[in-house]
Design an enzyme around this catalytic site. Structure first.
Site, mmCIF file in Angstrom:
data_model
loop_
_atom_site.group_PDB
_atom_site.id
_atom_site.type_symbol
_atom_site.label_atom_id
_atom_site.label_comp_id
_atom_site.label_asym_id
_atom_site.label_seq_id
_atom_site.Cartn_x
_atom_site.Cartn_y
_atom_site.Cartn_z
ATOM 1 N N TYR A 156 7.476 4.111 60.205
ATOM 2 C CA TYR A 156 7.088 5.520 60.443
ATOM 3 C C TYR A 156 5.931 5.594 61.447
ATOM 4 O O TYR A 156 5.949 6.406 62.378
ATOM 5 C CB TYR A 156 6.683 6.125 59.097
ATOM 6 C CG TYR A 156 6.273 7.581 59.131
ATOM 7 C CD1 TYR A 156 7.217 8.598 59.264
ATOM 8 C CD2 TYR A 156 4.930 7.942 59.005
ATOM 9 C CE1 TYR A 156 6.830 9.932 59.271
ATOM 10 C CE2 TYR A 156 4.539 9.273 59.009
ATOM 11 C CZ TYR A 156 5.492 10.268 59.140
ATOM 12 O OH TYR A 156 5.111 11.588 59.152
ATOM 13 N N LYS A 160 5.725 7.490 65.073
ATOM 14 C CA LYS A 160 4.755 8.568 65.337
ATOM 15 C C LYS A 160 3.802 8.206 66.473
ATOM 16 O O LYS A 160 3.398 9.070 67.256
ATOM 17 C CB LYS A 160 3.995 8.908 64.048
ATOM 18 C CG LYS A 160 4.871 9.546 62.976
ATOM 19 C CD LYS A 160 5.456 10.864 63.463
ATOM 20 C CE LYS A 160 6.357 11.539 62.459
ATOM 21 N NZ LYS A 160 6.901 12.814 62.955
HETATM 22 P P1 NAP Z 1 10.296 17.597 54.912
HETATM 23 O O1 NAP Z 1 9.758 18.638 54.006
HETATM 24 O O2 NAP Z 1 10.938 16.384 54.348
HETATM 25 O O3 NAP Z 1 11.327 18.320 55.913
HETATM 26 C C1 NAP Z 1 11.965 17.562 56.910
HETATM 27 C C2 NAP Z 1 12.806 18.471 57.780
HETATM 28 O O4 NAP Z 1 13.395 17.648 58.816
HETATM 29 C C3 NAP Z 1 13.929 19.143 57.037
HETATM 30 O O5 NAP Z 1 14.064 20.464 57.508
HETATM 31 C C4 NAP Z 1 15.159 18.321 57.423
HETATM 32 O O6 NAP Z 1 16.338 19.077 57.482
HETATM 33 C C5 NAP Z 1 14.794 17.910 58.833
HETATM 34 N N1 NAP Z 1 15.523 16.736 59.300
HETATM 35 C C6 NAP Z 1 15.422 15.451 58.835
HETATM 36 N N2 NAP Z 1 16.257 14.654 59.534
HETATM 37 C C7 NAP Z 1 16.877 15.440 60.446
HETATM 38 C C8 NAP Z 1 17.834 15.203 61.456
HETATM 39 N N3 NAP Z 1 18.338 13.971 61.687
HETATM 40 N N4 NAP Z 1 18.244 16.253 62.232
HETATM 41 C C9 NAP Z 1 17.759 17.479 62.014
HETATM 42 N N5 NAP Z 1 16.833 17.762 61.079
HETATM 43 C C10 NAP Z 1 16.410 16.765 60.302
HETATM 44 O O7 NAP Z 1 9.174 17.038 55.891
HETATM 45 P P2 NAP Z 1 7.778 17.686 56.353
HETATM 46 O O8 NAP Z 1 6.723 17.137 55.500
HETATM 47 O O9 NAP Z 1 7.919 19.148 56.550
HETATM 48 O O10 NAP Z 1 7.625 16.969 57.773
HETATM 49 C C11 NAP Z 1 7.914 17.625 58.995
HETATM 50 C C12 NAP Z 1 7.361 16.791 60.145
HETATM 51 O O11 NAP Z 1 5.948 16.636 59.969
HETATM 52 C C13 NAP Z 1 7.928 15.360 60.182
HETATM 53 O O12 NAP Z 1 8.108 14.959 61.510
HETATM 54 C C14 NAP Z 1 6.845 14.539 59.520
HETATM 55 O O13 NAP Z 1 6.868 13.202 59.939
HETATM 56 C C15 NAP Z 1 5.606 15.268 59.988
HETATM 57 N N6 NAP Z 1 4.417 15.035 59.144
HETATM 58 C C16 NAP Z 1 4.424 15.399 57.815
HETATM 59 C C17 NAP Z 1 3.273 15.157 57.052
HETATM 60 C C18 NAP Z 1 3.176 15.539 55.600
HETATM 61 O O14 NAP Z 1 2.151 15.158 54.967
HETATM 62 N N7 NAP Z 1 4.124 16.226 55.030
HETATM 63 C C19 NAP Z 1 2.159 14.555 57.653
HETATM 64 C C20 NAP Z 1 2.205 14.208 58.987
HETATM 65 C C21 NAP Z 1 3.346 14.462 59.729
HETATM 66 P P3 NAP Z 1 17.489 19.040 56.315
HETATM 67 O O15 NAP Z 1 16.822 19.247 54.998
HETATM 68 O O16 NAP Z 1 18.389 20.151 56.709
HETATM 69 O O17 NAP Z 1 18.123 17.683 56.405
#
Ligand code: NAP
Length: 248
Positions: A156, A160
């Site tokens: 990951y 990133k």
């Molecule tokens: P999440 O709640 O797991 O949601 C992930 C989203 O990505 C869902 O809408 C999912 O869609 C979509 N997705 C996954 N694989 C996909 C694909 N191959 N094609 C299209 N859509 C896809 O994650 P989140 O926490 O909101 O994270 C969003 C972003 O922020 C990510 O890039 C993550 O790395 C980053 N981030 C998150 C955190 C944190 O603490 N949460 C911290 C730093 C960075 P479906 O459900 O329709 O599959």
């Protein structure tokens, strides 16, 4: 509040979590939002309904953003339907965490393809359209893990950190065409991605956050809205960290 009326915005992975919050924030500000999702169809439809109820517009679009042909088709559909694409937010992401000895090459491929390759594909397809219009905004959702590293997340973190290199290189490449490319690096945000952590792990993480709480998806969405707005016209190639002070 910045005005996104007349702006066409694509948010990848907008069915849940941070992407959902970004889509709602920009929709509330008047944008036409393409709500991309891979599998959560009913959640994506709910996001679009909420956008419409708050004064925005848009459509849902199912695509696996790691699929090059599908990404090309998505960007072509958007530009055919709306005539342009003003803002691209590369948010879709997954984790497959474990210590490196336990990870399989497939765990690396899935994470890097979904997080990094997808962003590169979307940037490539969208920037072609934006260059014609000589304007555009690209925002890549990276992570503090791409800056500081994190044990158990080698795959990951690589994806990133790669997004940061992509952001800076593309910013240099297309700045003369009036397009800005920036990254937002969230810290520890309350979404499905972090929901599996037990209370002890959550408390340990929060103890390293000077502001003393997990972030909300809306905290990230507001930073994205700023970078997507006309107010950020002179900012490019930057990484805006939204982490309550966790990494500084
Ligand atoms: P999440 O709640 O797991 O949601 C992930 C989203 O990505 C869902 O809408 C999912 O869609 C979509 N997705 C996954 N694989 C996909 C694909 N191959 N094609 C299209 N859509 C896809 O994650 P989140 O926490 O909101 O994270 C969003 C972003 O922020 C990510 O890039 C993550 O790395 C980053 N981030 C998150 C955190 C944190 O603490 N949460 C911290 C730093 C960075 P479906 O459900 O329709 O599959």
């Amino acid at each position: 509040m910045s005005d996104f009326k007349e702006k066409i915005v694509l948010v990848t992975g907008a069915s849940r979590g941070i992407g959902r919050a970004i889509a709602l924030e920009l929709g509330k500000r008047g944008a036409t939002v393409i709500v991309n999702f891979r599998s959560s169809e009913s959640e994506a439809n709910e996001v679009l309904e909420e956008i419409k109820a708050s004064g925005g517009d848009g459509m849902v679009y199912q695509t696996d953003v790691a699929d090059a042909d599908a990404v090309d088709a998505m960007i072509k559909t958007i530009t055919k339907t709306y005539g342009k694409l003003d803002v691209l937010v590369n948010n879709a992401g997954v984790t497959r965490d474990n210590v490196i000895m336990m990870l399989k090459p497939e765990d690396f491929d899935v994470v890097v393809n979904t997080n990094l390759r997808s962003a590169w594909l979307c940037c490539k397809a969208a920037s072609r359209q934006m260059m014609r219009k000589r304007s555009g905004r690209i925002i890549n959702i990276t992570s503090v893990v791409g800056i500081a590293g994190n044990g158990g997340q080698t795959n990951y973190a690589a994806s990133k950190a790669g997004m940061i290199g992509l952001t800076k290189s593309l910013a240099k490449e297309i700045a003369t065409r009036g397009i800005t490319v920036n990254a937002v690096a969230p810290g520890f945000i309350g979404t499905d991605m972090t929901a599996d952590l037990d209370d002890t792990m959550k408390e340990a993480a929060i103890s390293h956050i000077p502001l003393g709480r997990m972030g909300a998806p809306e905290d990230v969405a507001k930073a994205v809205a700023f970078l997507a707005s006309d107010d950020a016209a002179y900012i490019t190639g930057q990484v805006l960290v939204v982490d309550g002070g966790m990494v500084m």
